[in-house]
Each structure stands twice: as structure tokens, then as C-alpha cells.
Design a protein around this motif. Structure first.
Motif, PDB file in Angstrom:
ATOM      1  N   ARG A 218       0.846  -1.127  -0.214  1.00 28.09           N
ATOM      2  CA  ARG A 218      -0.216  -0.098   0.009  1.00 28.09           C
ATOM      3  C   ARG A 218       0.893   1.346  -0.121  1.00 28.09           C
ATOM      4  NH1 ARG A 218      -5.291   0.515   1.721  1.00 28.09           N
ATOM      5  NH2 ARG A 218      -5.472  -1.343   0.082  1.00 28.09           N
ATOM      6  N   LEU A 219       0.551   2.381  -0.859  1.00 25.83           N
ATOM      7  CA  LEU A 219       1.326   3.473  -0.910  1.00 25.83           C
ATOM      8  C   LEU A 219       0.488   4.555  -0.229  1.00 25.83           C
ATOM      9  CD1 LEU A 219       2.441   3.440  -4.557  1.00 25.83           C
ATOM     10  CD2 LEU A 219       3.685   2.528  -2.659  1.00 25.83           C
ATOM     11  N   LEU A 220       1.073   5.491   0.671  1.00 30.23           N
ATOM     12  CA  LEU A 220       0.404   6.487   1.513  1.00 30.23           C
ATOM     13  C   LEU A 220       1.445   7.681   1.368  1.00 30.23           C
ATOM     14  CD1 LEU A 220      -0.649   4.968   4.973  1.00 30.23           C
ATOM     15  CD2 LEU A 220      -1.866   4.798   3.062  1.00 30.23           C
ATOM     16  N   TRP A 221       0.707   8.850   1.140  1.00 32.73           N
ATOM     17  CA  TRP A 221       1.214   9.923   0.512  1.00 32.73           C
ATOM     18  C   TRP A 221       0.713  11.479   1.198  1.00 32.73           C
ATOM     19  CZ3 TRP A 221       5.125   7.634  -2.450  1.00 32.73           C
ATOM     20  CH2 TRP A 221       5.955   8.697  -2.679  1.00 32.73           C
ATOM     21  N   GLY A 222       1.536  12.158   1.687  1.00 32.52           N
ATOM     22  CA  GLY A 222       1.033  13.466   2.096  1.00 32.52           C
ATOM     23  C   GLY A 222       0.445  14.115   0.846  1.00 32.52           C
ATOM     24  N   SER A 223      -0.888  14.861   0.941  1.00 29.31           N
ATOM     25  CA  SER A 223      -1.409  15.361  -0.329  1.00 29.31           C
ATOM     26  C   SER A 223      -0.757  16.591  -0.696  1.00 29.31           C
ATOM     27  CB  SER A 223      -3.273  15.641   0.000  1.00 29.31           C
ATOM     28  OG  SER A 223      -2.990  16.459   0.920  1.00 29.31           O
ATOM     29  N   ASP A 224       0.279  17.252   0.357  1.00 28.20           N
ATOM     30  CA  ASP A 224       0.650  18.287   0.187  1.00 28.20           C
ATOM     31  C   ASP A 224       2.222  18.072   0.331  1.00 28.20           C
ATOM     32  OD1 ASP A 224      -1.476  20.340  -0.390  1.00 28.20           O
ATOM     33  OD2 ASP A 224      -2.352  19.375   1.379  1.00 28.20           O
ATOM     34  N   GLU A 250      -4.441  17.098   3.997  1.00 27.59           N
ATOM     35  CA  GLU A 250      -3.728  18.257   4.768  1.00 27.59           C
ATOM     36  C   GLU A 250      -2.458  17.678   5.567  1.00 27.59           C
ATOM     37  OE1 GLU A 250      -6.616  19.180   7.664  1.00 27.59           O
ATOM     38  OE2 GLU A 250      -8.019  20.512   6.226  1.00 27.59           O
ATOM     39  N   ALA A 251      -1.525  17.057   4.722  1.00 28.38           N
ATOM     40  CA  ALA A 251      -0.282  16.502   5.044  1.00 28.38           C
ATOM     41  C   ALA A 251       0.549  16.947   3.953  1.00 28.38           C
ATOM     42  CB  ALA A 251      -0.557  14.916   5.338  1.00 28.38           C
ATOM     43  N   GLY A 252       1.721  17.355   4.677  1.00 23.16           N
ATOM     44  CA  GLY A 252       3.138  17.416   3.837  1.00 23.16           C
ATOM     45  C   GLY A 252       3.827  16.465   3.910  1.00 23.16           C
ATOM     46  N   HIS A 253       5.368  16.305   3.673  1.00 27.18           N
ATOM     47  CA  HIS A 253       6.036  15.118   3.608  1.00 27.18           C
ATOM     48  C   HIS A 253       6.079  14.409   4.823  1.00 27.18           C
ATOM     49  CE1 HIS A 253       9.390  12.745   2.209  1.00 27.18           C
ATOM     50  NE2 HIS A 253       9.864  13.266   3.124  1.00 27.18           N
ATOM     51  N   PHE A 254       5.827  15.181   5.933  1.00 29.57           N
ATOM     52  CA  PHE A 254       5.876  14.414   7.350  1.00 29.57           C
ATOM     53  C   PHE A 254       4.341  14.134   7.596  1.00 29.57           C
ATOM     54  CE2 PHE A 254       9.871  15.853   9.996  1.00 29.57           C
ATOM     55  CZ  PHE A 254      10.741  15.249   8.965  1.00 29.57           C
ATOM     56  N   ASP A 258       1.694  15.329  10.411  1.00 29.16           N
ATOM     57  CA  ASP A 258       0.646  16.245  10.203  1.00 29.16           C
ATOM     58  C   ASP A 258      -0.824  15.464  10.319  1.00 29.16           C
ATOM     59  OD1 ASP A 258       1.448  18.667   9.094  1.00 29.16           O
ATOM     60  OD2 ASP A 258       2.324  17.986   7.420  1.00 29.16           O
ATOM     61  N   ASN A 259      -1.009  14.533  10.151  1.00 29.43           N
ATOM     62  CA  ASN A 259      -2.118  13.816  10.140  1.00 29.43           C
ATOM     63  C   ASN A 259      -2.311  12.556  10.778  1.00 29.43           C
ATOM     64  OD1 ASN A 259      -5.057  13.225  10.189  1.00 29.43           O
ATOM     65  ND2 ASN A 259      -5.241  14.249   8.149  1.00 29.43           N
ATOM     66  N   PRO A 260      -1.755  12.079  11.934  1.00 32.97           N
ATOM     67  CA  PRO A 260      -1.585  10.899  12.252  1.00 32.97           C
ATOM     68  C   PRO A 260      -2.749   9.971  12.430  1.00 32.97           C
ATOM     69  CG  PRO A 260      -1.344  12.375  14.145  1.00 32.97           C
ATOM     70  CD  PRO A 260      -1.341  13.225  13.032  1.00 32.97           C
ATOM     71  N   ARG A 261      -3.902  10.339  12.785  1.00 33.26           N
ATOM     72  CA  ARG A 261      -4.920   9.631  12.938  1.00 33.26           C
ATOM     73  C   ARG A 261      -5.247   9.239  11.413  1.00 33.26           C
ATOM     74  NH1 ARG A 261      -9.738   8.812  15.900  1.00 33.26           N
ATOM     75  NH2 ARG A 261      -8.607  10.506  17.468  1.00 33.26           N
ATOM     76  N   ALA A 262      -5.316  10.045  10.426  1.00 39.07           N
ATOM     77  CA  ALA A 262      -5.672   9.607   9.178  1.00 39.07           C
ATOM     78  C   ALA A 262      -4.701   8.625   8.453  1.00 39.07           C
ATOM     79  CB  ALA A 262      -5.753  10.542   7.982  1.00 39.07           C
ATOM     80  N   PHE A 263      -3.454   8.844   8.976  1.00 42.04           N
ATOM     81  CA  PHE A 263      -2.417   7.733   8.537  1.00 42.04           C
ATOM     82  C   PHE A 263      -2.642   6.593   9.131  1.00 42.04           C
ATOM     83  CE2 PHE A 263       1.831   5.797   8.440  1.00 42.04           C
ATOM     84  CZ  PHE A 263       2.281   6.425   7.328  1.00 42.04           C
ATOM     85  N   ALA A 264      -3.202   6.410  10.468  1.00 44.84           N
ATOM     86  CA  ALA A 264      -3.317   5.302  11.287  1.00 44.84           C
ATOM     87  C   ALA A 264      -4.478   4.594  10.678  1.00 44.84           C
ATOM     88  CB  ALA A 264      -3.428   5.470  13.055  1.00 44.84           C
ATOM     89  N   GLU A 265      -5.479   5.294  10.299  1.00 41.84           N
ATOM     90  CA  GLU A 265      -6.666   4.592  10.088  1.00 41.84           C
ATOM     91  C   GLU A 265      -6.648   4.025   8.557  1.00 41.84           C
ATOM     92  OE1 GLU A 265      -9.451   7.934   9.957  1.00 41.84           O
ATOM     93  OE2 GLU A 265      -9.999   7.713  12.167  1.00 41.84           O
ATOM     94  N   GLU A 266      -5.785   4.602   7.670  1.00 45.11           N
ATOM     95  CA  GLU A 266      -5.254   4.073   6.366  1.00 45.11           C
ATOM     96  C   GLU A 266      -4.507   2.911   6.704  1.00 45.11           C
ATOM     97  OE1 GLU A 266      -6.193   4.437   3.701  1.00 45.11           O
ATOM     98  OE2 GLU A 266      -6.658   6.471   3.507  1.00 45.11           O
ATOM     99  N   LEU A 267      -3.700   2.748   7.801  1.00 42.39           N
ATOM    100  CA  LEU A 267      -2.968   1.350   8.109  1.00 42.39           C
ATOM    101  C   LEU A 267      -3.810   0.240   8.701  1.00 42.39           C
ATOM    102  CD1 LEU A 267       0.332   2.762   9.964  1.00 42.39           C
ATOM    103  CD2 LEU A 267       0.035   1.897   7.650  1.00 42.39           C
ATOM    104  N   LEU A 268      -4.896   0.774   9.394  1.00 39.98           N
ATOM    105  CA  LEU A 268      -5.778  -0.353   9.954  1.00 39.98           C
ATOM    106  C   LEU A 268      -6.723  -0.580   8.967  1.00 39.98           C
ATOM    107  CD1 LEU A 268      -6.670   1.590  13.351  1.00 39.98           C
ATOM    108  CD2 LEU A 268      -5.315  -0.493  13.040  1.00 39.98           C
TER     109      LEU A 268
END
Length: 282
Positions: A218-224, A250-254, A258-268
């Protein structure tokens, strides 16, 4: 988890590695990149640990792990730490979440060191060159000059570079946590040692092998993401046609910062798709 601390130590050939684990359930290993350290995962861990056994650590030369002159932190050497850590943790085929430059380490470990991985998540990933930022390329090519800079000037340059990593300015205490490993004469020296090891040639043999990956990706990427813009995400997605690309809003390179909840939800969500749930693990 605002007071981020790794409580355990693993003695590696390149010095002590600070690590910790949280929660229980199917294992997930989180790999930080540069110029960051495991601190970037604190918010993600908070959301993952109720359902997963999450392992985090600082690479040699980074964060709270050992850093010293003459330390071998080349990208091929960093890859050798993963099989050692997996054996120490008694892990079998975990999901590996690799951020920034860490996909290079993880893929080299998988292809060349026989690392057993159940699934990969590549986030804001340096895989297909070119990906080294202009500042880092300039610093790598002018190491002699950089190492002669006064410490406060070098810190200012590093701070200005780090400030570009997020979609919105970090709170001062968070920014200082990212800067703290690079403060002072010792920290600045560690930063230049890390930059000196940036090597896009280490990625080249991996690009040719991407179509040989047989594990889910799976690929995850900051939209900004200003460092690795969406075009780089789509380039990697084209090389991994079976891997779904999801952007973190609403996330940059980090993006984990920037958005740990959205990042974690994608992982879950990815783990659920794979059937790697706490119920099935139990």
C-alpha cells in the motif's frame, strides 16, 4: 505520548539501537526516515496500539540511538539492521511501514538479506530517483564546507530545511523535538554524517526489482508533500500496479506528523483488508 521515550536497547554492530514496542495483536514495524527519528510515529502508535503490537526504533546515527564518528550508516549497512532486530523481536512476516528513505532500507533487506515481510506500506517514499532534495544534495557534495560552518549557522540551515516538511507550522515544542538530535556540535556533525551517506545509487537495483514483490503493498502520501510531490507518488504507483495509492489529507512530507489519525486509519484499513486483525491473530 507527548513525552516520547524508547525504553529498550539492542546492541548492533553499529552501536546501541534504542527501541520499544506498544500494544498487542498482529505485529507492525514502523521505520522512520530522515531528518527525523521515531518521534514522528508517536501519534500513529497511539491509534495503532489498541489493535496491534507496534515496534519502533531509531536507526543507528539517528534519534537516541548511538551516533559516533566513523559509524557506518550507509544505506546498505542500515538494511542489515532489520533482520537482526526482527530476530531479536522474534517477528515473523510483520507489516513493515517504511517512511521517507526507509523503503530503500526495507527493500534492500527484503531482496538482499532475506527479510521476511508480510506486507509493505511505503509512505512519502524515496524509491525511484531522483529524490534527494536540493539542499541535501548541495550539502552532500560540499561536506568539507558544511563541516567548517559555525554550529549556530549549521543549526539554522538544518532548521530551515526541517520547517519545509509539514503542511502547517509545527508547534514550537514539536519542532524542537525534531531538531533536538541535531543541536550542538555533536548533533550537527551527526547530521552531516547522515547526509554524506545519501546515495540514490542504492535505490537503482531496487527499482528494477519492484515487479518481483510478491507481498501486498500500500502507498500512503501526504497530499501536500513539498519534498516528494504527488507526481513521485504516481510514478511509484505505476511501478507497483497492484499497490493502491492513498493520499493523506492536509499533510506534507511528514504525513505521520501532520495527520497521524488519518495515517493510522489507512494502516488499520489495510490490515483489515489483509485479514490481519487482533481477533484472527489471537
Amino acid at each position: 505520548m507527548s513525552d516520547w521515550h524508547l525504553s529498550r536497547t539492542f546492541d548492533s554492530p553499529q552501536g546501541a539501537i534504542r527501541w520499544d514496542s506498544f500494544g498487542s495483536g498482529p505485529p507492525i514495524v514502523l521505520l522512520h526516515g530522515t531528518p527525523n527519528w521515531s518521534f514522528i510515529w508517536r501519534g500513529v502508535v497511539e491509534h495503532l496500539s489498541p489493535q496491534h503490537h507496534v515496534h519502533v526504533f531509531d536507526w543507528p546515527g539517528f534519534g537516541r540511538s548511538d551516533r559516533f564518528d566513523g559509524q557506518n550508516i550507509s544505506w546498505d549497512e542500515q538494511a542489515r539492521r532489520l533482520p537482526e532486530l526482527f530476530a531479536h523481536w522474534n517477528l515473523t512476516a510483520p507489516t513493515v511501514v517504511a517512511f521517507d528513505f526507509a523503503p530503500i532500507f526495507a527493500l534492500r533487506a527484503h531482496f538482499f538479506e532475506g527479510l521476511d515481510v508480510g506486507a509493505f506500506v511505503f509512505a512519502d517514499a524515496a524509491v525511484i530517483p531522483p529524490f534527494i532534495t536540493d539542499f541535501s544534495r548541495l550539502a552532500r557534495e560540499n561536506q568539507g564546507t558544511m563541516r567548517r560552518l559555525p554550529t549556530h549557522i549549521a543549526e539554522g540551515m538544518i532548521a530551515a530545511h526541517l520547517a519545509q516538511t509539514t503542511h502547517r507550522p509545527m508547534p514550537p515544542e514539536v519542532f524542537e523535538a525534531y531538531m533536538s538530535p541535531w543541536r550542538g556540535e555533536e548533533g550537527v556533525a551527526a547530521y552531516w554524517r547522515a547526509v554524506a551517506r545519501y546515495d540514490e545509487d542504492m535505490a537503482a537495483p531496487l527499482v528494477a526489482r519492484l515487479d518481483r514483490l510478491t507481498v501486498p503493498v500500500r502507498l500512503l502520501w501526504g497530499s501536500d508533500d513539498a519534498w516528494f510531490p504527488p507526481e513521485k507518488a504516481r510514478e511509484l504507483a505505476a511501478a507497483l500496479p497492484e499497490a493502491e495509492l492513498r493520499f493523506i489529507p492536509e499533510a506534507g512530507h511528514f504525513s505521520p506528523e501532520d495527520n497521524p489519525r488519518a495515517f493510522a486509519e489507512e494502516l488499520l484499513a489495510f490490515e483489515r483488508e489483509l485479514g490481519r486483525t487482533a481477533e484472527q491473530h489471537g
